[in-house]
Design a protein around this motif. Sequence first.
Motif, PDB file in Angstrom:
ATOM      1  N   SER A  32      42.422  40.578  38.269  1.00 23.55           N
ATOM      2  CA  SER A  32      42.085  39.821  37.055  1.00 23.55           C
ATOM      3  C   SER A  32      42.298  38.322  37.231  1.00 23.55           C
ATOM      4  O   SER A  32      41.763  37.526  36.453  1.00 23.55           O
ATOM      5  N   THR A  33      43.068  37.940  38.244  1.00 19.74           N
ATOM      6  CA  THR A  33      43.317  36.512  38.495  1.00 19.74           C
ATOM      7  C   THR A  33      42.266  35.901  39.415  1.00 19.74           C
ATOM      8  O   THR A  33      42.305  34.695  39.671  1.00 19.74           O
ATOM      9  N   LEU A  34      41.332  36.720  39.898  1.00 17.28           N
ATOM     10  CA  LEU A  34      40.323  36.224  40.842  1.00 17.28           C
ATOM     11  C   LEU A  34      39.512  35.035  40.323  1.00 17.28           C
ATOM     12  O   LEU A  34      39.251  34.088  41.081  1.00 17.28           O
ATOM     13  N   PRO A  35      39.070  35.034  39.063  1.00 17.75           N
ATOM     14  CA  PRO A  35      38.295  33.871  38.599  1.00 17.75           C
ATOM     15  C   PRO A  35      39.058  32.561  38.754  1.00 17.75           C
ATOM     16  O   PRO A  35      38.454  31.510  39.014  1.00 17.75           O
ATOM     17  N   LEU A  36      40.378  32.608  38.624  1.00 20.10           N
ATOM     18  CA  LEU A  36      41.185  31.394  38.778  1.00 20.10           C
ATOM     19  C   LEU A  36      41.379  31.048  40.246  1.00 20.10           C
ATOM     20  O   LEU A  36      41.229  29.885  40.646  1.00 20.10           O
ATOM     21  N   THR A  37      41.711  32.049  41.064  1.00 21.81           N
ATOM     22  CA  THR A  37      41.992  31.768  42.477  1.00 21.81           C
ATOM     23  C   THR A  37      40.729  31.441  43.265  1.00 21.81           C
ATOM     24  O   THR A  37      40.777  30.644  44.202  1.00 21.81           O
ATOM     25  N   MET A  38      39.599  32.057  42.895  1.00 19.82           N
ATOM     26  CA  MET A  38      38.350  31.805  43.612  1.00 19.82           C
ATOM     27  C   MET A  38      37.551  30.666  42.980  1.00 19.82           C
ATOM     28  O   MET A  38      36.675  30.088  43.631  1.00 19.82           O
ATOM     29  N   GLY A  39      37.847  30.380  41.714  1.00 22.03           N
ATOM     30  CA  GLY A  39      37.149  29.289  41.035  1.00 22.03           C
ATOM     31  C   GLY A  39      35.684  29.554  40.801  1.00 22.03           C
ATOM     32  O   GLY A  39      34.892  28.617  40.642  1.00 22.03           O
ATOM     33  N   SER A  40      35.299  30.827  40.794  1.00 29.67           N
ATOM     34  CA  SER A  40      33.880  31.163  40.632  1.00 29.67           C
ATOM     35  C   SER A  40      33.733  32.563  40.056  1.00 29.67           C
ATOM     36  O   SER A  40      34.236  33.533  40.636  1.00 29.67           O
ATOM     37  N   LEU A  41      33.032  32.685  38.935  1.00 31.85           N
ATOM     38  CA  LEU A  41      32.778  33.999  38.361  1.00 31.85           C
ATOM     39  C   LEU A  41      31.813  34.811  39.216  1.00 31.85           C
ATOM     40  O   LEU A  41      31.932  36.025  39.317  1.00 31.85           O
ATOM     41  N   ALA A  42      30.866  34.125  39.842  1.00 34.52           N
ATOM     42  CA  ALA A  42      29.888  34.813  40.681  1.00 34.52           C
ATOM     43  C   ALA A  42      30.565  35.465  41.892  1.00 34.52           C
ATOM     44  O   ALA A  42      30.290  36.614  42.232  1.00 34.52           O
ATOM     45  N   LYS A  43      31.472  34.729  42.533  1.00 33.41           N
ATOM     46  CA  LYS A  43      32.196  35.274  43.683  1.00 33.41           C
ATOM     47  C   LYS A  43      33.111  36.413  43.258  1.00 33.41           C
ATOM     48  O   LYS A  43      33.272  37.406  43.971  1.00 33.41           O
ATOM     49  N   THR A  44      33.703  36.266  42.089  1.00 29.88           N
ATOM     50  CA  THR A  44      34.567  37.322  41.556  1.00 29.88           C
ATOM     51  C   THR A  44      33.773  38.598  41.329  1.00 29.88           C
ATOM     52  O   THR A  44      34.204  39.691  41.715  1.00 29.88           O
ATOM     53  N   ARG A  45      32.611  38.469  40.693  1.00 24.48           N
ATOM     54  CA  ARG A  45      31.764  39.635  40.441  1.00 24.48           C
ATOM     55  C   ARG A  45      31.340  40.301  41.743  1.00 24.48           C
ATOM     56  O   ARG A  45      31.252  41.529  41.826  1.00 24.48           O
TER      57      ARG A  45
END
Length: 237
Positions: A32-45
């Motif tokens: 769930s913290t991926l959007p913050l650590t990756m800085g990208s919703l597309a990469k998270t998805r």
Amino acid sequence: MDISKVRAILFDLDGTLYYQPPLRMLMGFELSTLPLTMGSLAKTRSVLEVIKQFRTIREELRHLGNPSECLKEIQYQQASKVVGVKAEEVKRIVEEWMYHRPLKYLKWCRRMGAISFFTEAQRRGIKIGVFSDYPAQEKLEALELESFVQLVLCATDKEINAFKPHPRGFLRACECWGLPPQEVLYVGDRPEVDGKGALAAGMPCMMVGGTFQRPSQGSVSEENISSFRGLQQLLSS
């Protein structure tokens, strides 16, 4: 069950040697913290989709049996086609999020009574092994159980190349130990996978939190077992 005839015990790992619900909760929080650590919703998805599809494809590949192609490569290639990223990237994501990141949590999710049972089995001279659909060595080390285990097998090993419930992995353990299947007890947590595969190999099996089943020409006997403590009581009796 006549435990006196058992000379070796072969374990599943995921869901058998540790509780899966708390691990999934911890990994869910980390994801769930991926959007913050990756800085990208597309990469998270993309990461989430790779993990989801890889799990789905692994279940579908159970029906392949023992293919002539390398199963380890097939799983990444099939996922790559579905999610539209290179197989190398699928492998990287899977190894990071399914193989390595969960390791730090495993010790705290280890099943109660596991160490005590392994210690007693070792004292009695019973061989201990693990056969899993996923790589197991690093997980055993994280669980602090590696010192008890003499045989570690994975479904994607070249000598096996078949996911459970295909009997190849179960029979490979018997070959390594030089024991007939009737003298090896398999302990797992999924009757439709672990139980079915063990019985196909002619091996008695027990589901943690479920039932024991013994192959026979007549009816199949069952014995409830709820935990490793229950398994140890059976061993001691």
